[in-house]
Design an enzyme around this catalytic site. Structure first.
Site, PDB file in Angstrom:
ATOM      1  N   LYS A  13      72.052 -93.919 -42.760  1.00 33.17           N
ATOM      2  CA  LYS A  13      72.489 -95.278 -43.120  1.00 33.17           C
ATOM      3  C   LYS A  13      73.999 -95.324 -43.315  1.00 33.17           C
ATOM      4  O   LYS A  13      74.675 -96.190 -42.798  1.00 33.17           O
ATOM      5  CB  LYS A  13      71.834 -95.754 -44.429  1.00 33.17           C
ATOM      6  N   ARG A  88      67.007-101.783 -52.617  1.00 34.46           N
ATOM      7  CA  ARG A  88      66.187-100.586 -52.541  1.00 34.46           C
ATOM      8  C   ARG A  88      64.828-100.773 -53.197  1.00 34.46           C
ATOM      9  O   ARG A  88      64.019 -99.856 -53.205  1.00 34.46           O
ATOM     10  CB  ARG A  88      66.922 -99.493 -53.289  1.00 34.46           C
ATOM     11  N   ARG A 127      74.599 -81.504 -44.978  1.00 33.43           N
ATOM     12  CA  ARG A 127      75.545 -82.590 -45.247  1.00 33.43           C
ATOM     13  C   ARG A 127      76.695 -82.102 -46.113  1.00 33.43           C
ATOM     14  O   ARG A 127      76.527 -81.347 -47.069  1.00 33.43           O
ATOM     15  CB  ARG A 127      74.846 -83.750 -45.947  1.00 33.43           C
ATOM     16  N   ARG A 160      76.473 -82.671 -52.025  1.00 28.41           N
ATOM     17  CA  ARG A 160      76.052 -83.619 -53.049  1.00 28.41           C
ATOM     18  C   ARG A 160      75.016 -82.994 -53.958  1.00 28.41           C
ATOM     19  O   ARG A 160      74.149 -82.272 -53.519  1.00 28.41           O
ATOM     20  CB  ARG A 160      75.486 -84.880 -52.384  1.00 28.41           C
ATOM     21  N   ARG A 171      63.328 -87.646 -53.679  1.00 25.73           N
ATOM     22  CA  ARG A 171      63.951 -88.883 -53.185  1.00 25.73           C
ATOM     23  C   ARG A 171      63.118 -89.491 -52.056  1.00 25.73           C
ATOM     24  O   ARG A 171      63.024 -90.703 -51.933  1.00 25.73           O
ATOM     25  CB  ARG A 171      65.376 -88.608 -52.708  1.00 25.73           C
TER      26      ARG A 171
HETATM   27  P1  AP5 Z   1      73.996 -90.030 -44.076  1.00 27.87           P
HETATM   28  O1  AP5 Z   1      74.659 -91.033 -43.171  1.00 27.87           O
HETATM   29  O2  AP5 Z   1      74.761 -89.483 -45.219  1.00 27.87           O
HETATM   30  O3  AP5 Z   1      72.575 -90.607 -44.535  1.00 27.87           O
HETATM   31  P2  AP5 Z   1      72.180 -91.715 -45.585  1.00 27.87           P
HETATM   32  O4  AP5 Z   1      71.021 -92.450 -44.991  1.00 27.87           O
HETATM   33  O5  AP5 Z   1      73.375 -92.513 -45.993  1.00 27.87           O
HETATM   34  O6  AP5 Z   1      71.647 -90.783 -46.728  1.00 27.87           O
HETATM   35  P3  AP5 Z   1      71.908 -90.804 -48.303  1.00 27.87           P
HETATM   36  O7  AP5 Z   1      71.448 -89.486 -48.843  1.00 27.87           O
HETATM   37  O8  AP5 Z   1      73.282 -91.259 -48.605  1.00 27.87           O
HETATM   38  O9  AP5 Z   1      70.877 -91.878 -48.683  1.00 27.87           O
HETATM   39  P4  AP5 Z   1      70.330 -92.133 -50.050  1.00 27.87           P
HETATM   40  O10 AP5 Z   1      69.700 -93.421 -49.734  1.00 27.87           O
HETATM   41  O11 AP5 Z   1      69.410 -91.135 -50.602  1.00 27.87           O
HETATM   42  O12 AP5 Z   1      71.593 -91.998 -51.000  1.00 27.87           O
HETATM   43  P5  AP5 Z   1      72.524 -93.082 -51.700  1.00 27.87           P
HETATM   44  O13 AP5 Z   1      73.877 -92.558 -51.776  1.00 27.87           O
HETATM   45  O14 AP5 Z   1      72.288 -94.433 -51.106  1.00 27.87           O
HETATM   46  O15 AP5 Z   1      73.451 -88.841 -43.151  1.00 27.87           O
HETATM   47  C1  AP5 Z   1      72.831 -87.692 -43.722  1.00 27.87           C
HETATM   48  C2  AP5 Z   1      73.313 -86.417 -43.004  1.00 27.87           C
HETATM   49  O16 AP5 Z   1      72.831 -86.427 -41.666  1.00 27.87           O
HETATM   50  C3  AP5 Z   1      74.842 -86.329 -42.898  1.00 27.87           C
HETATM   51  O17 AP5 Z   1      75.217 -85.000 -43.032  1.00 27.87           O
HETATM   52  C4  AP5 Z   1      75.153 -86.862 -41.498  1.00 27.87           C
HETATM   53  O18 AP5 Z   1      76.338 -86.323 -40.967  1.00 27.87           O
HETATM   54  C5  AP5 Z   1      73.915 -86.435 -40.721  1.00 27.87           C
HETATM   55  N1  AP5 Z   1      73.537 -87.395 -39.688  1.00 27.87           N
HETATM   56  C6  AP5 Z   1      73.645 -88.755 -39.734  1.00 27.87           C
HETATM   57  N2  AP5 Z   1      73.168 -89.305 -38.588  1.00 27.87           N
HETATM   58  C7  AP5 Z   1      72.727 -88.259 -37.821  1.00 27.87           C
HETATM   59  C8  AP5 Z   1      72.116 -88.177 -36.526  1.00 27.87           C
HETATM   60  N3  AP5 Z   1      71.851 -89.275 -35.789  1.00 27.87           N
HETATM   61  N4  AP5 Z   1      71.784 -86.932 -36.067  1.00 27.87           N
HETATM   62  C9  AP5 Z   1      72.060 -85.812 -36.801  1.00 27.87           C
HETATM   63  N5  AP5 Z   1      72.647 -85.835 -38.017  1.00 27.87           N
HETATM   64  C10 AP5 Z   1      72.963 -87.039 -38.525  1.00 27.87           C
HETATM   65  O19 AP5 Z   1      71.885 -93.089 -53.170  1.00 27.87           O
HETATM   66  C11 AP5 Z   1      71.954 -91.962 -54.003  1.00 27.87           C
HETATM   67  C12 AP5 Z   1      71.270 -92.272 -55.320  1.00 27.87           C
HETATM   68  O20 AP5 Z   1      71.945 -93.375 -55.963  1.00 27.87           O
HETATM   69  C13 AP5 Z   1      69.814 -92.714 -55.224  1.00 27.87           C
HETATM   70  O21 AP5 Z   1      68.945 -91.613 -55.162  1.00 27.87           O
HETATM   71  C14 AP5 Z   1      69.681 -93.541 -56.510  1.00 27.87           C
HETATM   72  O22 AP5 Z   1      69.524 -92.697 -57.618  1.00 27.87           O
HETATM   73  C15 AP5 Z   1      71.031 -94.214 -56.631  1.00 27.87           C
HETATM   74  N6  AP5 Z   1      71.062 -95.550 -56.010  1.00 27.87           N
HETATM   75  C16 AP5 Z   1      71.856 -95.944 -54.969  1.00 27.87           C
HETATM   76  N7  AP5 Z   1      71.620 -97.221 -54.642  1.00 27.87           N
HETATM   77  C17 AP5 Z   1      70.659 -97.659 -55.507  1.00 27.87           C
HETATM   78  C18 AP5 Z   1      69.979 -98.899 -55.664  1.00 27.87           C
HETATM   79  N8  AP5 Z   1      70.227 -99.955 -54.871  1.00 27.87           N
HETATM   80  N9  AP5 Z   1      69.046 -98.983 -56.638  1.00 27.87           N
HETATM   81  C19 AP5 Z   1      68.777 -97.944 -57.429  1.00 27.87           C
HETATM   82  N10 AP5 Z   1      69.371 -96.734 -57.336  1.00 27.87           N
HETATM   83  C20 AP5 Z   1      70.309 -96.599 -56.383  1.00 27.87           C
HETATM   84 MG    MG Z   2      74.504 -92.635 -47.801  1.00 26.76          MG
END
Ligand code: AP5
Ligand code: MG
Length: 214
Positions: A13, A88, A127, A160, A171
């Site tokens: 994402k 979310r 990552r 991370r 997660r």
């Molecule tokens: P990346 O682009 O980093 O993936 P992502 O979908 O953004 O994954 P996240 O781990 O950031 O998602 P998340 O939803 O768990 O975390 P968030 O920060 O939102 O890609 C992942 C890896 O794969 C990278 O190394 C990349 O280079 C690689 N990659 C990408 N595309 C690829 C491809 N096509 N092929 C191969 N490799 C690829 O949230 C973290 C925490 O914050 C949550 O757990 C929660 O506690 C809190 N939080 C955040 N938002 C909320 C909310 N709205 N409500 C409640 N809690 C929240």
């Molecule tokens: Mg992300």
């Protein structure tokens, strides 16, 4: 253009949202990045959020909504935005729909980046993220030009805290229980689009551009 990115943790994402933001000149708003910036700065919000994030749990809706709902009123959102990691939960989606509706507005697209759980753990273990600017890399699939350094700002890359394998599994469970229902929610709203997130980063982006340019 107002876009929501959906998908499991690690689906890509953030990677795609950054590319969309650059291409269509709209801000990339990531609740995860905002929480991590607050943790780094040691704010009250950051302290509260950290306890949930480190365990792989969602930050409670109340806290998340307090953080995000005034972000959309900022001047840089005049032409839209790409939301990454928000909404979310159904409650968050309903709050967003209601606030847009009150302004006579609505989302244009919800893009689901579809990746099976089996591929996620491998992605997370490779990552590397920049805490300074939010840049995201992968040691195999999307390596930085200089190992350990962010291509965008030169900052140090780190692993991370919530990317440990057990936390990733948690997660994923949280995603299936609380976030996946949004796919039906946005299908019912008529704006859901799905892309195959197992493809190469640039191929995924090509598919997204086809949707947005259609
Ligand atoms: P990346 O682009 O980093 O993936 P992502 O979908 O953004 O994954 P996240 O781990 O950031 O998602 P998340 O939803 O768990 O975390 P968030 O920060 O939102 O890609 C992942 C890896 O794969 C990278 O190394 C990349 O280079 C690689 N990659 C990408 N595309 C690829 C491809 N096509 N092929 C191969 N490799 C690829 O949230 C973290 C925490 O914050 C949550 O757990 C929660 O506690 C809190 N939080 C955040 N938002 C909320 C909310 N709205 N409500 C409640 N809690 C929240
Ligand atoms: Mg992300």
């Amino acid at each position: 253009m107002k876009i929501v990115m959906l998908g499991a943790p690690g689906a890509g994402k953030g990677t795609q949202a950054k590319m969309i933001a650059a291409r269509y000149e709209i801000p990339h708003i990531s609740t995860g990045d905002i929480f991590r910036a607050n943790i780094k700065e040691g704010t009250e919000l950051g302290k509260k959020a950290k306890a949930f994030m480190d365990q792989g749990l969602l930050v409670p809706d109340e806290l998340t909504l307090e953080l995000i709902m005034d972000r959309f009123t900022k001047a840089d959102c005049a032409n839209g935005y790409v939301l990454d990691g928000f909404p979310r939960t159904i409650a968050q989606a309903e709050a967003l729909t209601a606030s847009l509706k009150a302004a006579g507005d609505a989302l244009d697209y919800a893009i689901d980046v579809d990746v099976p759980d089996s591929a996620i753990v491998e992605r997370m273990s490779g990552r590397r993220a920049c805490l300074a600017c939010g840049g995201t890399f992968h040691i195999m699939f999307n390596p930085p030009k200089v190992a350990g350094k962010c291509d965008l700002c030169g900052g140090e890359l780190s692993i991370r805290k919530d990317d440990e394998p057990e936390t990733v599994q948690k997660r994923l469970n949280v995603y299936h229980e609380q976030t996946q229902p949004l796919i039906n929610y946005y299908t019912a709203a008529g704006i859901l689009k799905s892309v195959d997130g197992t493809q190469d980063v640039n191929k995924v982006f090509d598919d997204i551009k086809d949707i947005l340019n259609a």
